[in-house]
Design a protein around this motif. Structure first.
Motif, PDB file in Angstrom:
ATOM      1  N   THR A 115       0.937  -1.253   0.046  1.00 19.50           N
ATOM      2  CA  THR A 115      -0.061   0.000  -0.001  1.00 19.50           C
ATOM      3  C   THR A 115       0.977   1.228  -0.024  1.00 19.50           C
ATOM      4  O   THR A 115       0.317   2.542  -0.150  1.00 19.50           O
ATOM      5  CB  THR A 115      -0.937   0.084   1.210  1.00 19.50           C
ATOM      6  OG1 THR A 115      -0.113  -0.296   2.386  1.00 19.50           O
ATOM      7  CG2 THR A 115      -2.007  -1.121   0.982  1.00 19.50           C
ATOM      8  N   ASN A 116       2.189   1.112   0.146  1.00 20.63           N
ATOM      9  CA  ASN A 116       3.033   2.313   0.208  1.00 20.63           C
ATOM     10  C   ASN A 116       3.657   2.207  -0.954  1.00 20.63           C
ATOM     11  O   ASN A 116       3.727   3.650  -1.670  1.00 20.63           O
ATOM     12  CB  ASN A 116       4.162   1.941   1.240  1.00 20.63           C
ATOM     13  CG  ASN A 116       4.797   3.227   1.385  1.00 20.63           C
ATOM     14  OD1 ASN A 116       6.149   3.347   1.393  1.00 20.63           O
ATOM     15  ND2 ASN A 116       4.400   4.157   1.713  1.00 20.63           N
ATOM     16  N   CYS A 117       4.702   1.414  -1.660  1.00 16.55           N
ATOM     17  CA  CYS A 117       5.102   1.564  -2.967  1.00 16.55           C
ATOM     18  C   CYS A 117       4.343   1.007  -4.190  1.00 16.55           C
ATOM     19  O   CYS A 117       4.749   1.011  -5.397  1.00 16.55           O
ATOM     20  CB  CYS A 117       6.436   1.039  -2.866  1.00 16.55           C
ATOM     21  SG  CYS A 117       6.450  -0.841  -2.798  1.00 16.55           S
ATOM     22  N   ASP A 118       3.283   0.262  -3.861  1.00 17.07           N
ATOM     23  CA  ASP A 118       2.584  -0.208  -5.105  1.00 17.07           C
ATOM     24  C   ASP A 118       2.964  -1.450  -5.792  1.00 17.07           C
ATOM     25  O   ASP A 118       2.332  -2.160  -6.547  1.00 17.07           O
ATOM     26  CB  ASP A 118       2.041   0.726  -6.068  1.00 17.07           C
ATOM     27  CG  ASP A 118       0.677   1.476  -5.789  1.00 17.07           C
ATOM     28  OD1 ASP A 118       0.333   1.500  -4.511  1.00 17.07           O
ATOM     29  OD2 ASP A 118       0.305   2.156  -6.479  1.00 17.07           O
ATOM     30  N   LYS A 119       4.138  -1.863  -5.254  1.00 19.04           N
ATOM     31  CA  LYS A 119       4.597  -2.945  -5.845  1.00 19.04           C
ATOM     32  C   LYS A 119       3.996  -4.333  -5.584  1.00 19.04           C
ATOM     33  O   LYS A 119       3.337  -4.462  -4.533  1.00 19.04           O
ATOM     34  CB  LYS A 119       6.100  -3.205  -5.323  1.00 19.04           C
ATOM     35  CG  LYS A 119       7.056  -4.261  -6.085  1.00 19.04           C
ATOM     36  CD  LYS A 119       8.399  -4.428  -5.277  1.00 19.04           C
ATOM     37  CE  LYS A 119       8.651  -4.820  -3.889  1.00 19.04           C
ATOM     38  NZ  LYS A 119       9.633  -4.792  -3.220  1.00 19.04           N
ATOM     39  N   VAL A 120       3.668  -5.179  -6.642  1.00 21.80           N
ATOM     40  CA  VAL A 120       2.872  -6.255  -6.389  1.00 21.80           C
ATOM     41  C   VAL A 120       3.746  -7.738  -6.621  1.00 21.80           C
ATOM     42  O   VAL A 120       4.783  -7.693  -7.353  1.00 21.80           O
ATOM     43  CB  VAL A 120       1.944  -6.356  -7.509  1.00 21.80           C
ATOM     44  CG1 VAL A 120       1.133  -7.710  -7.559  1.00 21.80           C
ATOM     45  CG2 VAL A 120       0.775  -5.313  -7.240  1.00 21.80           C
ATOM     46  N   GLU A 121       3.699  -8.684  -5.813  1.00 22.44           N
ATOM     47  CA  GLU A 121       4.308  -9.913  -5.759  1.00 22.44           C
ATOM     48  C   GLU A 121       3.411 -11.202  -5.972  1.00 22.44           C
ATOM     49  O   GLU A 121       2.436 -11.047  -5.370  1.00 22.44           O
ATOM     50  CB  GLU A 121       5.216  -9.939  -4.541  1.00 22.44           C
ATOM     51  CG  GLU A 121       6.235  -8.960  -4.082  1.00 22.44           C
ATOM     52  CD  GLU A 121       6.762  -9.107  -2.709  1.00 22.44           C
ATOM     53  OE1 GLU A 121       7.018 -10.256  -2.372  1.00 22.44           O
ATOM     54  OE2 GLU A 121       6.584  -8.269  -1.896  1.00 22.44           O
TER      55      GLU A 121
ATOM     56  N   ILE B  68      -7.256 -13.473  -4.903  1.00 20.30           N
ATOM     57  CA  ILE B  68      -6.751 -13.099  -3.699  1.00 20.30           C
ATOM     58  C   ILE B  68      -5.680 -12.218  -3.664  1.00 20.30           C
ATOM     59  O   ILE B  68      -4.675 -12.468  -4.124  1.00 20.30           O
ATOM     60  CB  ILE B  68      -6.371 -14.569  -2.731  1.00 20.30           C
ATOM     61  CG1 ILE B  68      -7.365 -15.491  -2.648  1.00 20.30           C
ATOM     62  CG2 ILE B  68      -5.780 -14.047  -1.297  1.00 20.30           C
ATOM     63  CD1 ILE B  68      -7.056 -16.624  -1.981  1.00 20.30           C
ATOM     64  N   LEU B  69      -5.959 -10.898  -3.041  1.00 19.64           N
ATOM     65  CA  LEU B  69      -4.969  -9.818  -2.924  1.00 19.64           C
ATOM     66  C   LEU B  69      -4.508  -9.727  -1.606  1.00 19.64           C
ATOM     67  O   LEU B  69      -5.666  -9.390  -0.702  1.00 19.64           O
ATOM     68  CB  LEU B  69      -5.270  -8.903  -3.742  1.00 19.64           C
ATOM     69  CG  LEU B  69      -4.463  -7.665  -3.810  1.00 19.64           C
ATOM     70  CD1 LEU B  69      -3.151  -7.940  -4.770  1.00 19.64           C
ATOM     71  CD2 LEU B  69      -5.223  -6.558  -4.420  1.00 19.64           C
ATOM     72  N   LEU B  70      -3.489  -9.584  -1.059  1.00 18.23           N
ATOM     73  CA  LEU B  70      -3.273  -9.474   0.470  1.00 18.23           C
ATOM     74  C   LEU B  70      -2.563  -7.803   0.331  1.00 18.23           C
ATOM     75  O   LEU B  70      -1.793  -7.582  -0.752  1.00 18.23           O
ATOM     76  CB  LEU B  70      -2.078 -10.382   1.003  1.00 18.23           C
ATOM     77  CG  LEU B  70      -2.667 -11.683   0.668  1.00 18.23           C
ATOM     78  CD1 LEU B  70      -1.484 -12.645   1.849  1.00 18.23           C
ATOM     79  CD2 LEU B  70      -3.873 -12.008   1.653  1.00 18.23           C
ATOM     80  N   MET B  71      -2.796  -6.993   1.027  1.00 15.70           N
ATOM     81  CA  MET B  71      -2.499  -5.595   0.867  1.00 15.70           C
ATOM     82  C   MET B  71      -1.770  -5.236   2.539  1.00 15.70           C
ATOM     83  O   MET B  71      -2.008  -5.796   3.371  1.00 15.70           O
ATOM     84  CB  MET B  71      -3.518  -4.770   0.607  1.00 15.70           C
ATOM     85  CG  MET B  71      -3.722  -4.864  -0.855  1.00 15.70           C
ATOM     86  SD  MET B  71      -5.527  -4.053  -0.916  1.00 15.70           S
ATOM     87  CE  MET B  71      -6.583  -5.606  -0.194  1.00 15.70           C
ATOM     88  N   GLY B  72      -0.662  -4.377   2.209  1.00 15.83           N
ATOM     89  CA  GLY B  72       0.304  -4.030   3.449  1.00 15.83           C
ATOM     90  C   GLY B  72       1.559  -3.575   3.256  1.00 15.83           C
ATOM     91  O   GLY B  72       1.366  -2.913   1.949  1.00 15.83           O
ATOM     92  N   GLN B  73       2.309  -3.690   4.049  1.00 18.08           N
ATOM     93  CA  GLN B  73       3.624  -3.240   3.707  1.00 18.08           C
ATOM     94  C   GLN B  73       4.650  -4.206   3.298  1.00 18.08           C
ATOM     95  O   GLN B  73       4.716  -5.540   3.839  1.00 18.08           O
ATOM     96  CB  GLN B  73       4.322  -2.702   5.214  1.00 18.08           C
ATOM     97  CG  GLN B  73       3.507  -1.858   5.560  1.00 18.08           C
ATOM     98  CD  GLN B  73       3.720  -0.287   5.464  1.00 18.08           C
ATOM     99  OE1 GLN B  73       3.048   0.545   4.885  1.00 18.08           O
ATOM    100  NE2 GLN B  73       5.117   0.040   5.902  1.00 18.08           N
ATOM    101  N   CYS B  74       5.402  -3.958   2.109  1.00 19.91           N
ATOM    102  CA  CYS B  74       6.347  -4.943   1.678  1.00 19.91           C
ATOM    103  C   CYS B  74       7.655  -4.868   2.419  1.00 19.91           C
ATOM    104  O   CYS B  74       7.928  -4.128   3.168  1.00 19.91           O
ATOM    105  CB  CYS B  74       6.554  -4.718   0.207  1.00 19.91           C
ATOM    106  SG  CYS B  74       7.568  -3.146  -0.380  1.00 19.91           S
TER     107      CYS B  74
END
Ligand SMILES: [Mn+2]
Ligand SMILES: [Mn+2]
Ligand SMILES: [Zn+2]
Ligand SMILES: [Zn+2]
Lengths: 126, 126
Positions: free
Chosen positions: B88-94, B115-121
């Motif tokens: 949610t900070n840098c928008d990067k997706v893994e 399924i999408l988890l969101m938070g801090q990488c």
DNA sequence: GGTTTAATGCAACTAAGTTGCGAAAGTAGA
DNA sequence: TCTACTTTCGCAACTTAGTTGCATTAAACC
């Protein structure tokens, strides 16, 4: 701060969510109230109702915005981390009161989840 | 039928996915190849690569389309039902190689999940 | 009723994604 | 290597979800 004035338009939108428990896409809502209010108004009312914890927002399978009634949320506490189900046949969306266990991820802090199950709903199975 | 001709544009897009393992939004891909090819071409190449089982598509947190490399998929077998994580900070997706257990739903046939988890990488946590 | 200010309508805009068609460029076969 | 065939590309125009600014309307409170 969400809704402060109970306008005619607000009541119309609220009635839609009160009357049946299904989730609604914004596109569908705009269609439903066409003639009664402007689409901009729909978007703004949904925003305010979400802030209040009256409804919650999520993305459907096509990336469109959907909304559904909340259950016990308030302006300060939003806890609708439940998964949703969307029928690939009739597009209907349901809120699920399932608990989905997410295994923990090292080096990541998971704050929220967006879980969409897709397949055939009960109506479309028969 | 997906890719049948290895054009310059196809190779450019493929190289992006070969070189690093991150998922890419279509918006970002279009930006990356700006000047080299048209956005319509990007969309069409992504379509074809997906059909081939080279890449897979999913929705990010804003409802935008994202693509990432597949692992062992083919034209006939697509099995990338893994969850994704978006910061949610840098928008990067893994892509996550987690197995998420979905409890069975009565009167529903679940074919696929998103399924999408969101938070801090990990980068944004430190 | 009169005043205040939140809420609405409208029109114009942004941005993602799609479509049709003529031109360009892979590819296979001679 | 040249030709012919057909896929792929560029471009421009379009569709649709969602946003913004501003003038007007209508809740709410006295
Ligand atoms: Mn829900
Ligand atoms: Mn993936
Ligand atoms: Zn259905
Ligand atoms: Zn990050």
């Amino acid at each position: 701060m969400g809704i402060v004035r109970k306008t005619k338009a607000v009541n119309t939108v609220l009635n839609i969510f009160e009357h049946n428990n299904e989730a609604k896409s914004v596109v569908n809502l705009i269609e439903l109230v066409k003639g009664e209010m402007n689409k901009t108004t729909v978007y703004r009312i949904l925003d305010r109702l979400e802030q209040d914890g009256t409804i919650h927002c999520f993305n459907g399978k096509d990336g469109l915005k959907w909304y559904a009634k909340c259950n016990g949320c308030s302006e300060n506490h939003h806890y609708d981390l439940h998964p949703h189900f969307q029928c690939t046949n009739c597009d209907k969306v349901e809120c699920l009161s399932l608990e989905v266990k997410i295994p923990s991820l090292k080096n990541h802090k998971v704050d929220t989840t967006d879980i969409l199950l897709m397949g055939q709903c009960s109506d479309c199975l028969t």
